[in-house]
Design an enzyme around this catalytic site. Sequence first.
Site, PDB file in Angstrom:
ATOM      1  NE  ARG A 121      -4.073  -1.641   2.094  1.00 49.07           N
ATOM      2  CZ  ARG A 121      -4.962  -1.806   3.051  1.00 49.07           C
ATOM      3  NH1 ARG A 121      -4.718  -1.394   4.269  1.00 49.07           N
ATOM      4  NH2 ARG A 121      -6.100  -2.387   2.785  1.00 49.07           N
ATOM      5  CD  GLN A 126      -3.165   5.853  -3.703  1.00 53.67           C
ATOM      6  OE1 GLN A 126      -2.683   6.731  -4.422  1.00 53.67           O
ATOM      7  NE2 GLN A 126      -3.692   6.106  -2.542  1.00 53.67           N
ATOM      8  CG  ASP A 129      -4.800  -1.842  -3.636  1.00 56.27           C
ATOM      9  OD1 ASP A 129      -5.317  -2.976  -3.599  1.00 56.27           O
ATOM     10  OD2 ASP A 129      -4.532  -1.201  -2.627  1.00 56.27           O
ATOM     11  CB  SER A 132      -8.232  -0.102  -3.572  1.00 54.32           C
ATOM     12  OG  SER A 132      -7.391   0.037  -2.466  1.00 54.32           O
ATOM     13  CE1 TYR A 229      -4.471  -4.214   4.847  1.00 51.32           C
ATOM     14  CE2 TYR A 229      -2.154  -3.627   4.629  1.00 51.32           C
ATOM     15  CZ  TYR A 229      -3.311  -4.179   4.104  1.00 51.32           C
ATOM     16  OH  TYR A 229      -3.311  -4.679   2.840  1.00 51.32           O
TER      17      TYR A 229
HETATM   18  P1  NAD Z   1      -9.331  -3.167   5.419  1.00 53.87           P
HETATM   19  O1  NAD Z   1     -10.150  -3.836   4.392  1.00 53.87           O
HETATM   20  O2  NAD Z   1      -8.087  -3.832   5.900  1.00 53.87           O
HETATM   21  O3  NAD Z   1     -10.256  -2.894   6.713  1.00 53.87           O
HETATM   22  C1  NAD Z   1     -11.473  -2.209   6.618  1.00 53.87           C
HETATM   23  C2  NAD Z   1     -11.590  -1.211   7.748  1.00 53.87           C
HETATM   24  O4  NAD Z   1     -11.930  -1.880   8.984  1.00 53.87           O
HETATM   25  C3  NAD Z   1     -10.324  -0.411   8.060  1.00 53.87           C
HETATM   26  O5  NAD Z   1     -10.595   0.964   7.944  1.00 53.87           O
HETATM   27  C4  NAD Z   1      -9.969  -0.819   9.477  1.00 53.87           C
HETATM   28  O6  NAD Z   1      -9.354   0.223  10.225  1.00 53.87           O
HETATM   29  C5  NAD Z   1     -11.341  -1.161  10.038  1.00 53.87           C
HETATM   30  N1  NAD Z   1     -11.344  -1.951  11.276  1.00 53.87           N
HETATM   31  C6  NAD Z   1     -10.547  -2.982  11.648  1.00 53.87           C
HETATM   32  N2  NAD Z   1     -10.861  -3.418  12.883  1.00 53.87           N
HETATM   33  C7  NAD Z   1     -11.911  -2.661  13.304  1.00 53.87           C
HETATM   34  C8  NAD Z   1     -12.688  -2.645  14.508  1.00 53.87           C
HETATM   35  N3  NAD Z   1     -12.439  -3.468  15.510  1.00 53.87           N
HETATM   36  N4  NAD Z   1     -13.674  -1.733  14.585  1.00 53.87           N
HETATM   37  C9  NAD Z   1     -13.928  -0.855  13.591  1.00 53.87           C
HETATM   38  N5  NAD Z   1     -13.239  -0.843  12.425  1.00 53.87           N
HETATM   39  C10 NAD Z   1     -12.224  -1.724  12.285  1.00 53.87           C
HETATM   40  O7  NAD Z   1      -8.964  -1.679   4.957  1.00 53.87           O
HETATM   41  P2  NAD Z   1      -8.899  -1.086   3.477  1.00 53.87           P
HETATM   42  O8  NAD Z   1     -10.246  -0.707   3.034  1.00 53.87           O
HETATM   43  O9  NAD Z   1      -8.181  -2.008   2.593  1.00 53.87           O
HETATM   44  O10 NAD Z   1      -8.007   0.238   3.638  1.00 53.87           O
HETATM   45  C11 NAD Z   1      -7.709   0.902   4.794  1.00 53.87           C
HETATM   46  C12 NAD Z   1      -6.851   2.142   4.484  1.00 53.87           C
HETATM   47  O11 NAD Z   1      -5.738   1.868   3.651  1.00 53.87           O
HETATM   48  C13 NAD Z   1      -7.620   3.240   3.812  1.00 53.87           C
HETATM   49  O12 NAD Z   1      -7.335   4.435   4.488  1.00 53.87           O
HETATM   50  C14 NAD Z   1      -7.093   3.281   2.428  1.00 53.87           C
HETATM   51  O13 NAD Z   1      -7.149   4.579   1.845  1.00 53.87           O
HETATM   52  C15 NAD Z   1      -5.675   2.812   2.620  1.00 53.87           C
HETATM   53  N6  NAD Z   1      -5.175   2.175   1.367  1.00 53.87           N
HETATM   54  C16 NAD Z   1      -4.077   2.722   0.747  1.00 53.87           C
HETATM   55  C17 NAD Z   1      -3.595   2.144  -0.429  1.00 53.87           C
HETATM   56  C18 NAD Z   1      -2.393   2.726  -1.148  1.00 53.87           C
HETATM   57  O14 NAD Z   1      -1.879   3.745  -0.729  1.00 53.87           O
HETATM   58  N7  NAD Z   1      -1.907   2.086  -2.222  1.00 53.87           N
HETATM   59  C19 NAD Z   1      -4.211   1.015  -0.942  1.00 53.87           C
HETATM   60  C20 NAD Z   1      -5.305   0.465  -0.272  1.00 53.87           C
HETATM   61  C21 NAD Z   1      -5.776   1.065   0.890  1.00 53.87           C
END
Ligand code: NAD
Length: 377
Positions: A121, A126, A129, A132, A229
């Site tokens: 990530r 991006q 991905d 995403s 994460y």
């Molecule tokens: P994910 O699928 O791993 O998790 C989904 C969400 O669940 C996350 O926001 C996590 O904080 C939340 N979560 C975990 N445990 C929890 C709990 N006990 N209670 C409430 N919420 C909880 O996450 P995702 O959608 O893949 O992405 C998370 C972040 O990563 C985002 O901010 C996204 O913008 C970033 N991201 C960046 C890149 C990149 O820069 N290339 C790529 C993918 C995602």
Amino acid sequence: MKIAVVRETAPGETRVAATPETVKKFIGLGAEVAVEAGSGESASVSDADYKAAGASVSPRAKTLDGADLILCIDGPDADGLKGAKPGAILVGALDPFRRREKIDGYASAGLEALAMEWMPRITRAQSMDVLSSQSNLGGYKAVVDAAAAYGRAFPMMMTAAGTVSPAKVFVMGVGVAGLQAIATARRLGAQVSATDVRSATKEQIQSVGAKPIFVENVAGIEGEGAGGYATEMSEEYQKAQAHLVSGHIAKQDIVITTALIPGRPAPKLISDAQVATMRPGSVIVDMAADAGGNVEGTVPGDRITKHGVTIIGAANLARTLPADASALFARNLYNFLSAFWDKEQGRVVLPDDDEIVKGVRLTQDGKVVNERLTAAS
Ligand code: NAD
């Protein structure tokens, strides 16, 4: 370089790893593209569309014959990939932890397997991905499915026969899927609130017009969290979160849960007793169903009713939007491979010391080489 696109065979899979758009782009780089007949059928892409884009279309054996690179969504068994060149690259969503025996099979077959889910990530990656791109569509579809299962309307309606009140939607877990779920529920006219453990999401929730509901008395994860994460939370936090959820959930009509922790079962966020406090006719969509579920009693891929509440165990929602999901997945693959395209050699060159290559490469020269897999075995 010959690129082969194989027809997906996993039960329930509807997507395809290349579209006419990406076929044209690969040909533009100087590649030859062969597509297995019928590959795009369930994603509304015909063989004729692929041919018009410049690909050859043939049965699997001919498609794979002499291929240097194989594109897929779900990794097929190595046995089904015979005919490709020794050392050919296989790239797709290979689900390395859960499909370990398949990965070993790729190593034995001499394939170089690359798992798109393990894309680091980082900003540079991006556009590559797949988690995403597919989660974004999933977040949208979760709300659409919830609306379809809900016996009431989402928006407030003032009619001659009286007023219909807006649905209250609560989104738990505000990553890519959760943010899209919020945006979609808002577009449908619902009143939306949301929660997460990462403090950076508070502002993101507000920026898409929802109300943040956060544990206040115990510290969560600072900022974005490492790589975006979450990690498993302390017992004290979990208790405070359960208390918060108990106070909020009884007033909600729709709950969308998306909370995931990499490499661990999904955190349990809603107990059966909490479900029982919701009003009959409410709907919960558990997007973490495949990872064990955020909701007690969730059945992956199924819809159950408990205490009058419909609980949808949403599994791989992107598959229910095959045309868009394929278009985005295929672009992720193209963005990745074109970034490593060596113009002079006319092929993909993957440097060993590149952060992206280190992240996604699972097998090479007959061996499993990814540290996350070698450490786990
Ligand atoms: P994910 O699928 O791993 O998790 C989904 C969400 O669940 C996350 O926001 C996590 O904080 C939340 N979560 C975990 N445990 C929890 C709990 N006990 N209670 C409430 N919420 C909880 O996450 P995702 O959608 O893949 O992405 C998370 C972040 O990563 C985002 O901010 C996204 O913008 C970033 N991201 C960046 C890149 C990149 O820069 N290339 C790529 C993918 C995602």
